[in-house]
Design a protein around this motif. Structure first.
Motif, PDB file in Angstrom:
ATOM      1  N   SER A 128       0.825  -1.215   0.000  1.00 52.60           N
ATOM      2  CA  SER A 128       0.000   0.000   0.000  1.00 52.60           C
ATOM      3  C   SER A 128       0.856   1.261   0.000  1.00 52.60           C
ATOM      4  O   SER A 128       0.594   2.211  -0.757  1.00 52.60           O
ATOM      5  N   LEU A 129       1.892   1.280   0.844  1.00 51.56           N
ATOM      6  CA  LEU A 129       2.743   2.466   0.899  1.00 51.56           C
ATOM      7  C   LEU A 129       3.558   2.608  -0.379  1.00 51.56           C
ATOM      8  O   LEU A 129       3.736   3.716  -0.891  1.00 51.56           O
ATOM      9  N   GLN A 130       4.057   1.494  -0.911  1.00 49.29           N
ATOM     10  CA  GLN A 130       4.834   1.549  -2.142  1.00 49.29           C
ATOM     11  C   GLN A 130       3.983   2.051  -3.312  1.00 49.29           C
ATOM     12  O   GLN A 130       4.442   2.831  -4.152  1.00 49.29           O
ATOM     13  N   ARG A 131       2.739   1.629  -3.361  1.00 48.77           N
ATOM     14  CA  ARG A 131       1.822   2.098  -4.416  1.00 48.77           C
ATOM     15  C   ARG A 131       1.623   3.609  -4.318  1.00 48.77           C
ATOM     16  O   ARG A 131       1.740   4.335  -5.312  1.00 48.77           O
ATOM     17  N   ALA A 132       1.302   4.094  -3.103  1.00 44.53           N
ATOM     18  CA  ALA A 132       1.066   5.526  -2.917  1.00 44.53           C
ATOM     19  C   ALA A 132       2.320   6.334  -3.220  1.00 44.53           C
ATOM     20  O   ALA A 132       2.259   7.404  -3.856  1.00 44.53           O
ATOM     21  N   GLY A 152       4.386  11.593 -10.439  1.00 42.86           N
ATOM     22  CA  GLY A 152       3.844  12.904 -10.748  1.00 42.86           C
ATOM     23  C   GLY A 152       4.788  14.048 -10.433  1.00 42.86           C
ATOM     24  O   GLY A 152       4.434  15.220 -10.613  1.00 42.86           O
ATOM     25  N   ALA A 153       6.021  13.726  -9.982  1.00 44.07           N
ATOM     26  CA  ALA A 153       6.982  14.765  -9.618  1.00 44.07           C
ATOM     27  C   ALA A 153       7.546  15.449 -10.860  1.00 44.07           C
ATOM     28  O   ALA A 153       7.561  14.893 -11.959  1.00 44.07           O
ATOM     29  N   SER A 154       8.062  16.658 -10.667  1.00 40.01           N
ATOM     30  CA  SER A 154       8.555  17.462 -11.796  1.00 40.01           C
ATOM     31  C   SER A 154       9.763  16.818 -12.461  1.00 40.01           C
ATOM     32  O   SER A 154       9.901  16.871 -13.689  1.00 40.01           O
ATOM     33  N   TYR A 155      10.668  16.222 -11.696  1.00 36.94           N
ATOM     34  CA  TYR A 155      11.858  15.631 -12.303  1.00 36.94           C
ATOM     35  C   TYR A 155      11.512  14.401 -13.133  1.00 36.94           C
ATOM     36  O   TYR A 155      12.217  14.067 -14.085  1.00 36.94           O
ATOM     37  N   VAL A 156      10.419  13.714 -12.788  1.00 39.66           N
ATOM     38  CA  VAL A 156       9.974  12.589 -13.604  1.00 39.66           C
ATOM     39  C   VAL A 156       9.373  13.103 -14.909  1.00 39.66           C
ATOM     40  O   VAL A 156       9.623  12.546 -15.999  1.00 39.66           O
ATOM     41  N   ARG A 157       8.606  14.186 -14.830  1.00 35.53           N
ATOM     42  CA  ARG A 157       8.050  14.773 -16.050  1.00 35.53           C
ATOM     43  C   ARG A 157       9.165  15.296 -16.956  1.00 35.53           C
ATOM     44  O   ARG A 157       9.096  15.180 -18.185  1.00 35.53           O
ATOM     45  N   ALA A 158      10.213  15.843 -16.336  1.00 41.06           N
ATOM     46  CA  ALA A 158      11.350  16.331 -17.127  1.00 41.06           C
ATOM     47  C   ALA A 158      12.062  15.179 -17.822  1.00 41.06           C
ATOM     48  O   ALA A 158      12.497  15.307 -18.981  1.00 41.06           O
ATOM     49  N   ALA A 159      12.196  14.042 -17.128  1.00 44.82           N
ATOM     50  CA  ALA A 159      12.839  12.877 -17.734  1.00 44.82           C
ATOM     51  C   ALA A 159      12.033  12.367 -18.924  1.00 44.82           C
ATOM     52  O   ALA A 159      12.599  11.962 -19.951  1.00 44.82           O
ATOM     53  N   ARG A 160      10.728  12.391 -18.783  1.00 46.94           N
ATOM     54  CA  ARG A 160       9.876  11.971 -19.902  1.00 46.94           C
ATOM     55  C   ARG A 160      10.002  12.958 -21.068  1.00 46.94           C
ATOM     56  O   ARG A 160      10.000  12.559 -22.235  1.00 46.94           O
ATOM     57  N   ALA A 161      10.090  14.252 -20.749  1.00 51.52           N
ATOM     58  CA  ALA A 161      10.195  15.264 -21.801  1.00 51.52           C
ATOM     59  C   ALA A 161      11.499  15.128 -22.583  1.00 51.52           C
ATOM     60  O   ALA A 161      11.571  15.521 -23.752  1.00 51.52           O
ATOM     61  N   LYS A 162      12.525  14.561 -21.951  1.00 49.44           N
ATOM     62  CA  LYS A 162      13.801  14.360 -22.634  1.00 49.44           C
ATOM     63  C   LYS A 162      13.758  13.186 -23.608  1.00 49.44           C
ATOM     64  O   LYS A 162      14.717  12.940 -24.327  1.00 49.44           O
ATOM     65  N   GLY A 163      12.633  12.454 -23.578  1.00 51.13           N
ATOM     66  CA  GLY A 163      12.489  11.338 -24.505  1.00 51.13           C
ATOM     67  C   GLY A 163      12.912   9.991 -23.954  1.00 51.13           C
ATOM     68  O   GLY A 163      13.015   9.018 -24.715  1.00 51.13           O
TER      69      GLY A 163
END
Length: 319
Positions: free
Chosen positions: A198-202, A209-220
């Motif tokens: 449960s904690l790992q899922r949350a 949803g963090a910004s650095y994850v979105r940035a990594a996705r934006a880099k391709g």
């Protein structure tokens, strides 16, 4: 790092010393008298008094504590009042058997909990996530003794596949050893993996949803690299905390599980010591659990430092 380890080891020593006082005090106020257990129900008052004098039970409590603590610091945990055996080897034997049970259970709890939590977090709202949520809810809702009874009735009583009680050392055959571990381990895993999952899922959902994850996705970067290189490492930090807490719950659960399955480990030894008011055995057993839990917290803190390098400078957020 050296200074941090020194401080943490100092805290552990202080914790163990404080707990030794608490443990000794609590065991002294337990109802009953071990002299009656040793002498039997038909013993005369003179026989009871003689046993109490021989065991030093009439001495002031502070003298008994200093005698016990001084011997413990020298590696002498005393002699069982009921079994007349040195406590050290007695606790070591029971701890070795409990370590097998707890070690296998802890590894499975960590592995299953993390895998289920990561997959559920990555595929939140999917069929796997919905099934996992139902399973974790049921796991949390069912007490361990109920899980143990159901497993015994099903796999031992009805199907006859596994032994319901007892223990066989690994020297007696690997398959025989495993057959006696499966039901106790399954009981502990079913009762605990839900906390981790449960904690790992949350944590995984929040990290994705963090910004650095979105940035990594934006880099391709591919989704697999985003998850394994960027999200998973940070999402594991809260899980380390709950795994440490689950280790304490696991030690408590072992008492129940070992009693239900007649497993000759540390938990069952503590229950027997309480029933017989065998104070040296009870004190040494509880102190052993305290030491294990204290060092488990130290290992958890070191895992924090390994997972998040930012903590190595100021140790912010580390207990």
């Amino acid at each position: 790092m050296a200074g941090y380890l020194t401080r943490r080891l100092g805290q552990i020593v202080f914790t163990i010393l404080a707990m030794s006082v608490v443990i000794f005090g609590i065991t002294q106020v337990l109802p009953g008298n071990v002299a009656y257990v040793i002498a039997g129900q038909f013993a005369t008052p003179d026989q009871i008094a003689a046993i109490e004098t021989r065991l030093g039970l009439n001495d002031p409590m502070w003298q008994q504590f200093l005698r016990w603590a001084g011997a413990a610091l020298q590696g002498d945990l005393g002699t069982s009042m009921v079994m007349s055996r040195p406590v050290g080897p007695l606790v070591a034997e029971a701890l070795g058997r409990s370590a097998q049970l707890a070690g296998v259970s802890f590894l499975l709890v960590a592995l299953i909990g993390v895998v289920v939590g990561v997959v559920s977090g990555v595929r939140a709202g999917g069929w796997f996530d919905r099934v996992a949520l139902v399973v974790t809810w049921l796991s949390v809702a069912m007490p361990q003794f109920f899980i143990a009874i159901v497993l015994v009735l099903l796999f031992s009583g009805h199907l006859g596949w596994l032994p319901a009680t007892g223990y066989t050392p690994i020297s007696g055959g690997v398959l025989n050893w495993l057959s006696h571990l499966i039901l106790p381990v399954a009981t502990l895993v079913v009762g605990l993996f839900a906390h981790v999952a449960s904690l790992q899922r949350a944590s995984m959902i929040e990290t994705l949803g963090a910004s650095y994850v979105r940035a990594a996705r934006a880099k391709g970067l591919s989704e697999r690299k985003v998850i394994t290189r960027h999200a998973l490492r940070n999402a594991l930090i809260p899980t380390v905390t709950v795994l440490t807490l689950d280790l304490g719950i696991l030690m408590g659960g072992i008492v129940v599980v070992e009693t239900v399955f007649s497993y000759p480990g540390l938990g069952r030894l503590m229950i027997t010591a309480v029933e017989q008011k065998d104070l040296p055995v009870l004190q040494a057993s509880v102190l052993t659990v305290t030491v294990i839990y204290a060092f488990a917290n130290l290992i958890a803190d070191l895992c924090y430092l390994a997972l998040d390098p930012r903590l190595r400078t100021g140790h912010a957020g580390v207990r």
